[in-house]
Write a protein that holds these residues in place. Structure first.
Motif, PDB file in Angstrom:
ATOM      1  N   LYS B 289     -14.349 -30.040 -31.390  1.00 53.45           N
ATOM      2  CA  LYS B 289     -15.667 -30.258 -30.781  1.00 53.45           C
ATOM      3  C   LYS B 289     -16.424 -31.226 -31.669  1.00 53.45           C
ATOM      4  O   LYS B 289     -16.207 -31.245 -32.887  1.00 53.45           O
ATOM      5  N   SER B 290     -17.273 -32.016 -31.065  1.00 53.22           N
ATOM      6  CA  SER B 290     -17.991 -32.997 -31.875  1.00 53.22           C
ATOM      7  C   SER B 290     -18.902 -32.283 -32.870  1.00 53.22           C
ATOM      8  O   SER B 290     -19.436 -31.204 -32.580  1.00 53.22           O
ATOM      9  N   GLY B 291     -19.011 -32.861 -34.017  1.00 51.42           N
ATOM     10  CA  GLY B 291     -19.871 -32.293 -35.038  1.00 51.42           C
ATOM     11  C   GLY B 291     -19.261 -31.091 -35.728  1.00 51.42           C
ATOM     12  O   GLY B 291     -19.960 -30.284 -36.336  1.00 51.42           O
ATOM     13  N   ASN B 292     -17.989 -30.957 -35.631  1.00 50.68           N
ATOM     14  CA  ASN B 292     -17.323 -29.829 -36.271  1.00 50.68           C
ATOM     15  C   ASN B 292     -17.180 -30.091 -37.764  1.00 50.68           C
ATOM     16  O   ASN B 292     -16.589 -31.056 -38.187  1.00 50.68           O
ATOM     17  N   ALA B 293     -17.763 -29.218 -38.548  1.00 45.52           N
ATOM     18  CA  ALA B 293     -17.647 -29.421 -39.995  1.00 45.52           C
ATOM     19  C   ALA B 293     -17.251 -28.149 -40.683  1.00 45.52           C
ATOM     20  O   ALA B 293     -17.621 -27.875 -41.811  1.00 45.52           O
ATOM     21  N   ASP B 294     -16.483 -27.292 -39.947  1.00 44.39           N
ATOM     22  CA  ASP B 294     -16.023 -26.031 -40.534  1.00 44.39           C
ATOM     23  C   ASP B 294     -15.055 -26.323 -41.660  1.00 44.39           C
ATOM     24  O   ASP B 294     -14.023 -26.963 -41.450  1.00 44.39           O
ATOM     25  N   PRO B 295     -15.348 -25.903 -42.884  1.00 43.34           N
ATOM     26  CA  PRO B 295     -14.466 -26.224 -44.004  1.00 43.34           C
ATOM     27  C   PRO B 295     -13.108 -25.544 -43.907  1.00 43.34           C
ATOM     28  O   PRO B 295     -12.170 -25.960 -44.582  1.00 43.34           O
ATOM     29  N   ASP B 296     -12.992 -24.471 -43.090  1.00 34.74           N
ATOM     30  CA  ASP B 296     -11.714 -23.771 -43.011  1.00 34.74           C
ATOM     31  C   ASP B 296     -10.810 -24.309 -41.914  1.00 34.74           C
ATOM     32  O   ASP B 296      -9.755 -23.740 -41.644  1.00 34.74           O
ATOM     33  N   THR B 297     -11.206 -25.353 -41.225  1.00 36.04           N
ATOM     34  CA  THR B 297     -10.314 -25.942 -40.228  1.00 36.04           C
ATOM     35  C   THR B 297     -10.038 -27.388 -40.589  1.00 36.04           C
ATOM     36  O   THR B 297     -10.812 -28.032 -41.293  1.00 36.04           O
ATOM     37  N   ALA B 298      -8.913 -27.856 -40.117  1.00 33.26           N
ATOM     38  CA  ALA B 298      -8.558 -29.255 -40.351  1.00 33.26           C
ATOM     39  C   ALA B 298      -8.468 -29.940 -38.998  1.00 33.26           C
ATOM     40  O   ALA B 298      -8.340 -29.279 -37.955  1.00 33.26           O
ATOM     41  N   SER B 342      -8.090 -35.198 -30.217  1.00 33.83           N
ATOM     42  CA  SER B 342      -8.377 -34.732 -31.559  1.00 33.83           C
ATOM     43  C   SER B 342      -8.339 -33.210 -31.542  1.00 33.83           C
ATOM     44  O   SER B 342      -9.023 -32.564 -30.743  1.00 33.83           O
ATOM     45  N   LEU B 343      -7.455 -32.633 -32.378  1.00 37.42           N
ATOM     46  CA  LEU B 343      -7.271 -31.180 -32.350  1.00 37.42           C
ATOM     47  C   LEU B 343      -7.585 -30.574 -33.707  1.00 37.42           C
ATOM     48  O   LEU B 343      -7.353 -31.189 -34.747  1.00 37.42           O
ATOM     49  N   ASN B 344      -8.112 -29.371 -33.662  1.00 32.85           N
ATOM     50  CA  ASN B 344      -8.398 -28.639 -34.900  1.00 32.85           C
ATOM     51  C   ASN B 344      -7.419 -27.492 -35.068  1.00 32.85           C
ATOM     52  O   ASN B 344      -6.906 -26.962 -34.082  1.00 32.85           O
ATOM     53  N   PHE B 345      -7.167 -27.116 -36.308  1.00 35.94           N
ATOM     54  CA  PHE B 345      -6.395 -25.895 -36.531  1.00 35.94           C
ATOM     55  C   PHE B 345      -6.918 -25.206 -37.776  1.00 35.94           C
ATOM     56  O   PHE B 345      -7.325 -25.858 -38.746  1.00 35.94           O
ATOM     57  N   PRO B 346      -6.933 -23.862 -37.764  1.00 40.90           N
ATOM     58  CA  PRO B 346      -7.479 -23.148 -38.907  1.00 40.90           C
ATOM     59  C   PRO B 346      -6.519 -23.230 -40.090  1.00 40.90           C
ATOM     60  O   PRO B 346      -5.320 -22.979 -39.932  1.00 40.90           O
ATOM     61  N   LEU B 347      -7.010 -23.563 -41.224  1.00 40.55           N
ATOM     62  CA  LEU B 347      -6.147 -23.737 -42.397  1.00 40.55           C
ATOM     63  C   LEU B 347      -5.500 -22.432 -42.841  1.00 40.55           C
ATOM     64  O   LEU B 347      -4.435 -22.419 -43.428  1.00 40.55           O
ATOM     65  N   LYS B 348      -6.177 -21.327 -42.522  1.00 43.45           N
ATOM     66  CA  LYS B 348      -5.602 -20.037 -42.926  1.00 43.45           C
ATOM     67  C   LYS B 348      -4.303 -19.740 -42.191  1.00 43.45           C
ATOM     68  O   LYS B 348      -3.507 -18.910 -42.631  1.00 43.45           O
ATOM     69  N   LYS B 349      -4.131 -20.379 -41.044  1.00 39.08           N
ATOM     70  CA  LYS B 349      -2.930 -20.061 -40.240  1.00 39.08           C
ATOM     71  C   LYS B 349      -1.772 -21.017 -40.485  1.00 39.08           C
ATOM     72  O   LYS B 349      -0.753 -20.919 -39.818  1.00 39.08           O
ATOM     73  N   ILE B 350      -1.956 -21.938 -41.393  1.00 45.36           N
ATOM     74  CA  ILE B 350      -0.830 -22.855 -41.624  1.00 45.36           C
ATOM     75  C   ILE B 350       0.226 -22.197 -42.511  1.00 45.36           C
ATOM     76  O   ILE B 350      -0.035 -21.201 -43.197  1.00 45.36           O
ATOM     77  N   HIS B 351       1.409 -22.763 -42.457  1.00 46.83           N
ATOM     78  CA  HIS B 351       2.535 -22.264 -43.249  1.00 46.83           C
ATOM     79  C   HIS B 351       3.027 -23.399 -44.119  1.00 46.83           C
ATOM     80  O   HIS B 351       3.004 -24.549 -43.691  1.00 46.83           O
TER      81      HIS B 351
END
Lengths: 340, 365
Positions: B289-298, B342-351
């Motif tokens: 989403k535009s303006g997304n600045a969540d530090p836990d997502t990439a 443009s897609l986001n993904f939560p960094l906690k869920k990466i492997h």
């Protein structure tokens, strides 16, 4: 649609015509055999080809049997006796009612009188010429025992080849198949020698034991067993079947078509066997049908009527047997308990 | 107690090692699914328990008894096969009664057990029919019934649903699971279908080339795959695996740079900076989403190459600077006309996996 129907009909007609033609070719020797078995010797050896047995009608003139002819004479048909043949195709005929008058006519234009005549006596004569009752029992005994043994042992061998894992399995199987390449005639002498060393000559063992296994049957069974899923064997093993338990409870009931097919083939083979029984047996009480039939072939000539009568009654049990198993023969056990 | 213990089990066919040092314990009353690609040794493992294959080395115990040399019929197991393996010449009743009859169970007891199994499976009406008169699903029920009447200590299922159509497979899957809850018997189930494994097993065992890759509860395996193979095998579509180099606050993947704000270093115990694979499950992507600045997502950008719609979900195959990825998104999706996404993904869920050992990188958290 209509043209398709017609095409169908035409192709069916063609197939039927071919089948009928084929069956006539197949049946003709049998019909000829039966026809000959009912003919007299004179009729068999005559150069005319007759399907229905007929005999030359004769009458006694001056103590001699003379043939009767249908003679056209003075615009009328008359049965006259051929007295003697003359030169240039002419012959002298006399009227049996009036033996003093004779006419000379061309022989080829006259028709011999040959009414239908069935020599049923050939059958009892043939039957009594040799102890055929004994021969029948011998043949039935030898054929039945060797077929049962052959089916049992061959299917067991095929079971091992199809379901078990053992060293050199394929090599052994190919070696077995290789033995099929040897012509039977090449094996006659070695087999004879083996039986002689075993002191089995002139015994039932000589007639039966060599046929208690057959590579062809092993091959045939194996190919059929390979079409059955291995899972059936596994399921039966888990259910608690022993090897023989699986064989009797599952394999045999599922393999009736190959059992019947091979049973019929080897029974026919055994029934018709001639050379082998001839060379390994001497005693009359061990003689089988085919060897018995050869009795009618002698240096002094062949008694065709008796031979054909004996041949006819020797195939009767086979024909009757075939009618009984034919229905089962064409039935095939559906393998639908398994995923197709 | 019908636990099944595998201790250093090996299986060779000629010189090919099919099962390689398999160690595992199926607990009493547990439903364990063995899953893996074809040729991984899963069926062989099951068949060794059944006694249909010999054990080349090691031992297998059922309960407290070593069964290496016990004949199949004395192992107290029952097995359901992929192609049902019903005896075509026997009707359903006889098929089910066959094993009991061979064990000399009295006729009235056989009748009672068959009747009960038929009730459980809803096949009472079919008892007099021959297998050829049954549908695929009915045949499979009969095959299961044949196992139930034996009242074994361990049930073995060898890909029993593979021959059924998709709808029936889902239905039978649930029925077998319910059956397990009802009978509370130890069950071992082999399949190549990871959905079956995930939905049915109390625990799943993943095999590859005869080697145990990972064993655990389905969700644990899904969440924490121990190596690249398991990560790729479990989950549909497969996890995206990108070769990456880690630098401060960035993950470099080819010419792509993914900002990770130091999160990766916080989660994973990284010893070097390169030689890793980053895993992202397709279902972990969401549209940015535009303006997304969540530090836990990439965020990752790419060009859409293919869209597959199943109705309930949409699979987006996209290309991010030469790297192909798949994202699983909802059905109400609008792709921009220029195909740039443009897609986001939560960094906690990466492997993270070590590229050389293919093992997952140890987590700090």
């Amino acid at each position: 649609m209509a043209s398709l129907k017609w095409e169908n009909r035409i192709s069916k007609t063609i197939i039927h015509v071919m089948l009928i033609f084929g069956s006539i070719i197949m049946l003709f020797p049998f019909l000829w055999m039966i026809s000959t078995s009912l003919k007299g010797n004179e009729s068999i050896l005559s150069d005319s080809i007759e399907m229905i047995p007929r005999d030359q009608k004769t009458t006694l003139i001056d103590g001699v049997e003379r043939p009767l002819y249908e003679v056209s004479f003075n615009n009328e048909q008359k049965e006259m006796v051929l007295l003697r043949s003359l030169n240039e195709g002419m012959a002298e005929f006399i009227d049996p009612a009036n033996p003093d008058e004779s006419v000379v006519l061309p022989l080829t234009k006259q028709k011999p009188v040959r009414p239908m005549s069935f020599h049923w006596q050939n059958y009892p004569d043939a039957w009594n010429a040799q102890p055929f009752g004994r021969y029948f029992l011998n043949t039935i005994f030898v054929a039945s025992v060797s077929v049962l043994c052959q089916l049992f042992f061959s299917s067991l061998a095929a079971y091992a080849f199809a379901f078990f894992r053992f060293p050199f399995k394929n090599a052994i199987f190919i070696f077995l198949l290789g033995t099929m390449m040897l012509p039977q005639q090449a094996l006659l002498v070695p087999n004879y020698v083996i039986l002689a060393k075993l002191h089995w000559l002139d015994t039932y063992l000589a007639l039966i034991v060599p046929f208690t296994a057959s590579v062809y049957s092993v091959f045939f069974f194996r190919q059929f067993f390979l079409t059955l899923p291995r899972d059936l064997h596994d399921a039966a093993t888990v259910d608690g079947c022993s090897h023989m338990g699986f064989y009797f409870r599952v394999l045999v009931p599922l393999s009736l078509p190959p059992f019947l097919t091979l049973g019929i083939f080897s029974f026919l083979g055994s029934w018709n066997a001639f050379i082998w029984p001839l060379i390994v047996t001497n005693s009359t009480h061990l003689r089988v049908l085919q060897v018995g039939l050869a009795y009618f072939l002698s240096d002094a000539g062949t008694e065709w009527g008796l031979l054909m009568a004996a041949s006819t009654f020797s195939i009767v049990p086979l024909v009757i047997g075939y009618f009984f198993v034919q229905k089962r023969f064409v039935q095939s056990q559906a393998m639908t308990g398994l995923k197709e | 107690m019908a636990h099944v213990v595998f201790k250093n089990v090996f299986k060779y066919f000629d010189n090919n090692m099919v099962v390689n040092n398999f160690n595992f314990e199926v607990k009493d009353k547990e439903f364990v699914v063995i899953v893996g690609p074809s040729g991984c040794g899963k069926s062989t493992t099951l068949r060794m328990v059944a006694g249909l294959e010999s054990i080349s080395d090691g031992e297998i115990r059922i309960g407290d008894r070593v069964i290496n040399d016990v004949s199949p019929k004395d192992r107290d197991i029952a097995m359901v096969f992929q192609n049902y393996a019903l005896y075509p010449h026997m009707d359903v009743y006889k098929n089910m009664a066959f094993g009991l009859k061979l064990r000399n169970v009295p006729a009235d007891e056989i009748a009672r057990r068959v009747q009960r199994a038929a009730e459980i499976l809803g096949i009472e009406e079919l008892l007099q029919r021959k297998p050829k008169q049954l549908s695929g699903g009915q045949r499979q029920r009969v095959a299961v019934g044949r196992a139930i009447v034996r009242e074994p200590a361990v049930f073995l299922f060898d890909e029993p649903l593979s021959n059924l159509d998709a709808k029936l497979r889902v239905q039978m899957r649930a029925e077998i699971k319910k059956l397990h809850e009802r009978l509370r018997t130890t069950m071992m189930y082999v399949t190549h279908d990871q959905v079956e494994a995930m939905t049915m097993g109390d625990r799943i065992v993943i095999l590859k080339d005869g080697v145990l890759q990972q064993a655990g509860a389905p969700l644990d395996v899904y969440r924490y795959p121990e190596n690249i193979f398991v990560a790729g095998f479990i989950g549909s579509p497969s996890m995206n695996l990108l070769p990456v180099t880690v630098s401060e606050n960035m993950v470099l993947c080819g010419s792509s740079r993914i900002s990770v704000q130091g999160v990766i270093e916080r989660i994973f115990d990284l010893s070097t900076t390169s030689g890793y694979r980053l895993g992202i499950r397709p279902e972990d992507f969401v549209i940015s989403k535009s303006g997304n600045a969540d530090p836990d997502t990439a965020e990752i950008r790419g060009i859409v190459e293919l869209i597959e719609t199943t109705g309930s979900e949409t699979l987006i195959h996209f290309n991010s600077n030469g790297i192909y990825l798949v994202a699983k998104l909802g059905s109400d999706l609008e792709i921009p006309s220029d195909n740039n996404i443009s897609l986001n993904f939560p960094l906690k869920k990466i492997h993270m996996f070590d590229d050389s050992t293919e093992k997952s990188v140890r987590r700090k958290l």
